[in-house]
Motif scaffolding. Sequence first.
Motif: not given
Length: 569
Positions: A377-381, A548-550
């Motif tokens: 999700a970090y890269i996607e965001r 959870k991380q996202a």
Amino acid sequence: MGAHAKHLRNLYVYFWRWAAWKVFEQGGGGRDRTPPAEEKLSGLVCYITVAGFLNGPGFQKMRADLRRECDEIWVIDCSPEGHQPDVSSRIFQGVQHPVCIVLASRSTAKGSETPARVRYRALAKGRRGAKFAELAEMTLDSAGWRDCSSEARAPFLPEFAGGWGDYVALDAVIGDMGSGVMPGRTWAVSPDTGTLQQRWAALSGEKDDVIKEKLLHPQLRKGLVSARHIRKFVKEQLGTYPLRAVPIIDDDQPIVTPVRYGFRSFDRQWIPADSRLLNDPRPKIWASYGSKQVFLTGLMASSPTSGPAISATSLIPDQDHYKGSFGGRVFALWKDATATESTISPIVLAELARTYGAPVDPVDVFAYVAALLAHPAYIERFRGDLIRPGLRVPLTADATLFAETATIGREVIWLHSFGERFAEGHPAGPPRAAADLPIYSKEGRIPSTPEGFPDTIDYDAAERRLKIGTGFIDNVPPAVWAYEMSGKSVLRQWFSYRKKDRERPQIGDKRSPSPLGDIQPDQWLPEYTSELINVLNVLALLVTLEPKQADLLARICDGPLIAGTRLKP
């Protein structure tokens, strides 16, 4: 920047230099004419070339010159898919590198002190035909262009936008240890220790010095034997491991004891703790290695494209640990093997303590970073922001949210390290899923015979079955099979170093590896299966943590943050 000068020795760079001289510097008065200072030159240069000069550190002066000579520059990224994209998406089918169109214009009104305005846009990902159609409709004043920095040597890439610009650079939070270990010879790394022993025995037992040198695979410089060779006295000690201070040509002892090695993300292999065999052993990393050390690896000079943005390991990391190519940087938790001094920025620790009203454990900062960056999700965001390379960390101003994130981060590191770090509260040994475990049955046993040595790995989504040759492992989630690090499939890459045919294609005129690399087991080893089960469990548990991380990342980015401007010295 001298260390990067080699990248300027590229034909497309010469074409750029020649055109800039011809159009912006030579003028219209004939060959070799230098125009007077008062003469106003105008003109335009447009090329489609490799895109490395847009951001590479070795091209800083090239960018500065173009900003000085021009008043407008337009950049079109034709390869938003990154390096080695699908052939159907390439502007030029045979070109694996990202390419860009750059148009540099100088008018007669160009002011000598005003840097060029640089604008950037990327074509939409997709097939080549769609890209041509988009180019056909594009104009220099249409919507979609983004301004780049006006700083002379800055990348020809968009300025940091919105919150991303206020986040803190990863290397400003955790000290950068440089690159990981560069063995320089493939035979010195192996998934099993028995193979390393056999390779060393073949090397040390060879009586012909010429053949022995070829087996070692020495470093070459301009075609001549250089730093690492059979007669070399190597004095670099690797941490606490003893130094064998004798040239390889005189060494008839057994192999220096191999140690577990962070070869790739989720791929633990073995390497001798012998600096004579390593082209660039990175003594600083070995000196910091201890029972509490943890390393993060990730790309900083280029951008990750999918999967987690960083990886963690409790082992000495390889230069290509993160994804198997493009190198990367190593970020250690501790500066020393005794774990008495952390690498976390004192400025960050002080600001966190001031904001939260209490001291902050450096370990928690390290874990916090792992929780936020080690998931897809970090890269996607931040995909749009990552056009400009360099990982950044949003620092929450909420102490409770920080603590919650650090707790998840410890879990992430426990999994990435196969249970060797942050194991408090967990059963001893490699992590195991509490339910829905991978099933390795008698019927699916991978043959341990030369005839049954597997050469293929595949996945049946309907049956949730991972197929290794004629064997199989059931109850493997699709997300585990699909798990990747910036476009590299973790399971396919892991298997490629253990299958029957491990030969890798040679690119261009690259030197062939040592024949010692041909020494390998003649069958699938039981320890390969055990480690594969470990990898499958780790990946399955990481997949369950990703929501959870996202959620944490979203809550942190949407909540109060500590501005990066408050963390400057």
